[in-house]
Scaffold this active site. Structure first.
Site, PDB file in Angstrom:
ATOM      1  N   GLU A 274       0.836  -1.220   0.000  1.00  0.00           N
ATOM      2  CA  GLU A 274       0.000   0.000   0.000  1.00  0.00           C
ATOM      3  C   GLU A 274       0.865   1.263   0.000  1.00  0.00           C
ATOM      4  O   GLU A 274       0.530   2.255   0.635  1.00  0.00           O
ATOM      5  CB  GLU A 274      -0.990  -0.011   1.170  1.00  0.00           C
ATOM      6  CG  GLU A 274      -2.050  -1.082   0.989  1.00  0.00           C
ATOM      7  CD  GLU A 274      -3.169  -1.027   2.013  1.00  0.00           C
ATOM      8  OE1 GLU A 274      -3.397   0.031   2.617  1.00  0.00           O
ATOM      9  OE2 GLU A 274      -3.821  -2.079   2.186  1.00  0.00           O
TER      10      GLU A 274
HETATM   11  C1  LIG Z   1       1.991  -9.784   0.886  1.00  0.00           C
HETATM   12  C2  LIG Z   1       1.784  -8.816  -0.225  1.00  0.00           C
HETATM   13  C3  LIG Z   1       0.499  -8.432  -0.580  1.00  0.00           C
HETATM   14  C4  LIG Z   1       0.297  -7.556  -1.641  1.00  0.00           C
HETATM   15  N1  LIG Z   1      -0.994  -7.280  -2.053  1.00  0.00           N
HETATM   16  C5  LIG Z   1      -1.178  -6.558  -3.197  1.00  0.00           C
HETATM   17  C6  LIG Z   1      -2.491  -6.406  -3.770  1.00  0.00           C
HETATM   18  O1  LIG Z   1      -3.490  -6.883  -3.235  1.00  0.00           O
HETATM   19  N2  LIG Z   1      -2.612  -5.734  -4.941  1.00  0.00           N
HETATM   20  C7  LIG Z   1      -1.537  -5.186  -5.581  1.00  0.00           C
HETATM   21  O2  LIG Z   1      -1.714  -4.588  -6.634  1.00  0.00           O
HETATM   22  N3  LIG Z   1      -0.277  -5.299  -5.059  1.00  0.00           N
HETATM   23  C8  LIG Z   1      -0.076  -5.980  -3.898  1.00  0.00           C
HETATM   24  N4  LIG Z   1       1.190  -6.136  -3.383  1.00  0.00           N
HETATM   25  C9  LIG Z   1       2.298  -5.458  -4.026  1.00  0.00           C
HETATM   26  C10 LIG Z   1       2.876  -4.332  -3.183  1.00  0.00           C
HETATM   27  O3  LIG Z   1       1.986  -3.251  -3.160  1.00  0.00           O
HETATM   28  C11 LIG Z   1       4.258  -4.016  -3.746  1.00  0.00           C
HETATM   29  O4  LIG Z   1       5.114  -4.980  -3.209  1.00  0.00           O
HETATM   30  C12 LIG Z   1       4.731  -2.626  -3.444  1.00  0.00           C
HETATM   31  O5  LIG Z   1       4.009  -1.720  -4.199  1.00  0.00           O
HETATM   32  C13 LIG Z   1       6.211  -2.435  -3.752  1.00  0.00           C
HETATM   33  O6  LIG Z   1       6.531  -2.874  -5.022  1.00  0.00           O
HETATM   34  P1  LIG Z   1       7.763  -3.882  -5.230  1.00  0.00           P
HETATM   35  O7  LIG Z   1       7.659  -4.945  -4.205  1.00  0.00           O
HETATM   36  O8  LIG Z   1       7.827  -4.300  -6.643  1.00  0.00           O
HETATM   37  O9  LIG Z   1       9.035  -3.015  -4.840  1.00  0.00           O
HETATM   38  P2  LIG Z   1       9.874  -2.081  -5.808  1.00  0.00           P
HETATM   39  O10 LIG Z   1       9.011  -1.067  -6.438  1.00  0.00           O
HETATM   40  O11 LIG Z   1      10.733  -2.922  -6.695  1.00  0.00           O
HETATM   41  O12 LIG Z   1      10.791  -1.355  -4.729  1.00  0.00           O
HETATM   42  C14 LIG Z   1      11.900  -2.003  -4.103  1.00  0.00           C
HETATM   43  C15 LIG Z   1      12.482  -1.023  -3.089  1.00  0.00           C
HETATM   44  O13 LIG Z   1      12.895   0.178  -3.750  1.00  0.00           O
HETATM   45  C16 LIG Z   1      12.241   1.306  -3.181  1.00  0.00           C
HETATM   46  N5  LIG Z   1      11.947   2.262  -4.248  1.00  0.00           N
HETATM   47  C17 LIG Z   1      11.242   2.056  -5.389  1.00  0.00           C
HETATM   48  N6  LIG Z   1      11.173   3.178  -6.113  1.00  0.00           N
HETATM   49  C18 LIG Z   1      11.826   4.133  -5.408  1.00  0.00           C
HETATM   50  C19 LIG Z   1      12.102   5.519  -5.621  1.00  0.00           C
HETATM   51  N7  LIG Z   1      11.654   6.174  -6.694  1.00  0.00           N
HETATM   52  N8  LIG Z   1      12.781   6.183  -4.665  1.00  0.00           N
HETATM   53  C20 LIG Z   1      13.213   5.571  -3.535  1.00  0.00           C
HETATM   54  N9  LIG Z   1      13.000   4.268  -3.301  1.00  0.00           N
HETATM   55  C21 LIG Z   1      12.313   3.556  -4.214  1.00  0.00           C
HETATM   56  C22 LIG Z   1      10.986   0.743  -2.544  1.00  0.00           C
HETATM   57  O14 LIG Z   1      10.506   1.569  -1.511  1.00  0.00           O
HETATM   58  C23 LIG Z   1      11.466  -0.595  -2.031  1.00  0.00           C
HETATM   59  O15 LIG Z   1      12.129  -0.412  -0.804  1.00  0.00           O
HETATM   60  C24 LIG Z   1       1.411  -7.010  -2.322  1.00  0.00           C
HETATM   61  C25 LIG Z   1       2.705  -7.382  -1.946  1.00  0.00           C
HETATM   62  C26 LIG Z   1       2.901  -8.283  -0.934  1.00  0.00           C
HETATM   63  C27 LIG Z   1       4.309  -8.701  -0.609  1.00  0.00           C
END
Ligand SMILES: Cc1cc2nc3c(=O)[nH]c(=O)nc-3n(C[C@H](O)[C@H](O)[C@H](O)COP(=O)(O)OP(=O)(O)OC[C@H]3O[C@@H](n4cnc5c(N)ncnc54)[C@H](O)[C@@H]3O)c2cc1C
Length: 636
Positions: free
Chosen positions: A427
């Site tokens: 979120e």
């Molecule tokens: C248990 C679980 C439930 C979930 N449920 C849903 C759901 O119901 N629906 C849905 O759509 N998604 C869902 N998600 C997805 C979740 O919202 C994403 O994991 C989240 O948005 C982060 O994306 P990512 O994991 O790809 O991280 P990434 O975007 O790859 O980020 C990796 C790291 O880099 C940092 N980062 C990224 N961009 C930047 C920037 N510009 N500046 C500084 N730091 C940055 C992030 O903060 C993070 O620490 C779920 C994930 C999990 C693990």
């Protein structure tokens, strides 16, 4: 210059997509919007908003049933088996837990946001996996966007089903589109007759994905042409899991939330009727962001109730466990953890209740309060769980089942730690929340003066910025130094804390301005400078929430709250002082330099002697072999 990774959107494209989805206007007041401009508008949050007696009476029968149900649930079994029994799901349906905020005319309980977060908080205090089902359905799933943007026809068609417990999900994330929706690849192409959209693509980590009947799916629809240039369009669709071509290809498993029903979803030529678009074509990302503005209010409460549980565990254990001749709670190191746990739990509840109370009050722009609530409470909550593990010592690390077998109380702190960690990621991760808040924090200055330092601005734009600045800054800037008109005597022992919040709000306002003047257009790249400013704002918000709530409770005779609020404020002031001291990051440049060398592999020699953690022989089964057939929707 923005870098392009093949197949990925550039940094500029990512910014453009985020900017297009942003709500650019502020039509309603916001305490935090004002705070970042250096103005302390206490009148916007105090008196502390409370649910009316009618609302509490209306919520009571449901809350009583929910409590009785939660007391019976075997949460260790749910965690151990990684499954929520259908009987548990059905019971939640029967008591109305899937339609808490859905208006009664559509078959829901019609309760307020505050009642909703209290209910979800109660569930979280015992079982994070159950929270995910209820919250993914109601905080981000279909009921939210439908209430906000659905047509009357859509509301009539879906809300009664959703209220009865037809589970819904929210599918935004993809393999390359996590924090950055500009990389979204799922497409929805209009059919030749224009009646349908053909959906193709794959969504990752969709909570409730394995169990849902309905979902909101974000997909790219054909680019719009704006000023002769193609502009990415993302549209939100209502998709039924029974539609041909919808497939669950994998159920994901995690560190915690073992029973979460989270899936990889594949869409192959799924025919989605045009009338299933929510709001309008191209408005999907904005819909997702606006939905999350309120949806995000759930997590602060979940964290607060998780912390309440930790407080109970920690105080009982610290009083009972005797080491070195006295209860461990008498040793200063443990005592301080306990005191912070109590003060921070009070603050987390104040933040959660305030943000939701403001949402209920209406006529208030909640987006910054929700974002800071999410950011601040998830981080404070994580520290609360971590400290509780430490206070419980080895028992904090041991599973509840193992404790039970040894004849000890099966307190599931180990499960709480596993379940809690994701709150800082989903979120909107902590980093993305800080970026989102920072964008709004500088918005006024950005609109007024950015073109003065923008190297791409035309002469005309620069002149306009100069005129705007000349009108605004000569009166605004001095007001950031002079002030302090009130004594806040109504806050009694907390008056000094409130005067500090007012003073420091002005200091924050001028510090943001100084950062803009000092760094100009480079400020947007200096994330850590922005983040420290955001963190000061978050601490000030928590302080104001805490003092306002303590005053409200003290009026009702709860004098204890004042000392908790005072302790919280003392600690927050130390954190704020540190943020200001390090605002321009004395080590930022050195840290960045080392990080970039680490990225290039310059320190790979440090990794010598280890064995790569990922196993050469996979213990798991390849995704294709575990692929589940599309589930039959649960009939309700
Ligand atoms: C248990 C679980 C439930 C979930 N449920 C849903 C759901 O119901 N629906 C849905 O759509 N998604 C869902 N998600 C997805 C979740 O919202 C994403 O994991 C989240 O948005 C982060 O994306 P990512 O994991 O790809 O991280 P990434 O975007 O790859 O980020 C990796 C790291 O880099 C940092 N980062 C990224 N961009 C930047 C920037 N510009 N500046 C500084 N730091 C940055 C992030 O903060 C993070 O620490 C779920 C994930 C999990 C693990």
């Amino acid at each position: 210059m923005s870098q392009q990774t093949p197949g990925h959107a550039t940094e500029q494209e990512a910014r453009d997509v985020a900017e297009a989805a942003r709500e650019s206007e502020w039509t309603s007041p916001s305490f935090l919007k004002e705070l970042f401009l250096g103005r302390f508008r206490l009148d916007l949050i105090d008196p502390f908003p409370e649910p009316t007696a009618e609302e509490e009476a209306k919520a009571k029968p449901f809350m009583d049933k929910l409590r009785a149900f939660m007391e019976r649930v075997d949460s260790d079994k749910i965690d151990r088996e990684g499954n929520i029994p259908e009987s548990v799901m059905q019971e939640m349906r029967d008591i109305g837990a899937f339609g808490i905020k859905i208006p009664t005319e559509y078959g829901g309980l019609g309760l307020s946001q505050t009642s909703y977060i209290r209910a979800i908080g109660m569930v979280t205090s015992k079982d994070g996996s159950l929270t995910t089902v209820l919250s993914a359905h109601q905080s981000i799933g279909l009921p939210g966007p439908l209430k906000l943007f659905g047509s009357e026809e859509q509301k009539k068609k879906y809300l009664p089903r959703l209220a009865k417990g037809a589970i819904s999900a929210f599918a935004l994330t993809e393999v390359d589109a996590g924090s950055d929706p500009a990389n979204m690849r799922t497409t929805a192409t209009p059919s030749e007759d224009g009646k349908y959209f053909i959906l193709n693509g794959e969504k990752l980590w969709c909570t409730n994905g394995t169990r849902c009947e309905l979902m909101v799916v974000m997909a790219r629809t054909p680019d719009a042409i704006v000023n002769g240039k193609p502009k990415k369009q993302i549209t939100a669709f209502i998709v039924e899991s029974s539609m041909p071509g919808v497939e669950v290809t994998h159920r994901n498993h995690f560190m915690g939330l073992r029973a979460i029903e989270n899936a990889v979803l594949k869409f192959t030529n799924v025919k989605v009727p045009r009338e299933n678009i929510i709001w309008e074509e191209g408005k999907g990302l904005k819909l997702a962001l606006v939905t999350l503005n309120t949806g995000r209010l759930t997590l602060p409460a979940s964290c607060a109730y998780g912390a309440k549980q930790m407080l109970l565990v920690a105080r009982e254990w610290a009083a009972k466990r005797v080491q070195w001749g006295q209860p461990i709670g008498k040793h200063e190191a443990v005592a301080q953890k306990l005191a912070r746990l109590a003060a921070n739990t009070f603050a987390m509840e104040a933040v959660a209740e305030l943000a939701s109370g403001l949402a209920d009050r209406g006529g208030y722009d909640i987006r910054l309060e929700a974002a800071i609530g999410k950011l601040w409470n998830t981080e404070a909550g994580w520290r609360a769980v971590d400290d509780t593990v430490q206070i419980r010592g080895g028992r904090g690390y041991e599973t509840a089942d193992s404790l039970r077998v040894r004849g000890e109380e099966p307190i599931p702190v180990e499960r709480a730690l596993r379940d809690f960690r994701i709150n800082l990621i989903f979120e909107g991760s902590s980093e993305i929340m800080r970026l989102f808040i920072a964008r709004e924090a500088v918005d006024h200055h950005f609109k007024t003066a950015f073109d003065l330092v923008n190297p791409h601005a035309t002469g005309k734009q620069r002149w306009a910025a100069f005129v705007r600045s000349a009108r605004f800054y000569p009166w605004w800037y001095p007001s950031m130094w002079i002030g302090g008109t009130r004594g806040y005597r109504e806050f009694g022992a907390l008056a000094g804390q409130m005067r500090y919040v007012e003073r420091t709000t002005r200091r924050l306002g001028r510090s943001i301005f100084h950062a803009m003047v000092r760094l100009g257009a480079k400020l947007e790249k200096r994330q850590m400078v922005l983040f420290r400013l955001v963190d000061v704002g978050a601490e000030l918000f928590a302080m104001a929430a805490v003092c306002s709530r303590a005053r409200m409770l003290a009026k009702k005779g709860d004098a204890n709250a004042i000392e908790l609020a005072d302790l919280f404020c003392r600690e927050a002031r130390l954190r704020i002082a540190q943020h200001f001291r390090e605002l321009f990051g004395p080590n930022d440049a050195a840290l960045y330099k080392v990080s970039q060398k680490a990225l290039e592999g310059s320190y790979a020699w440090l990794e010598e002697g280890i064995v790569r953690a990922e196993s050469a022989v996979s213990g798991g089964t390849p995704v294709a072999a575990t692929a589940t057939k599309k589930r039959e929707p649960v009939t309700v």
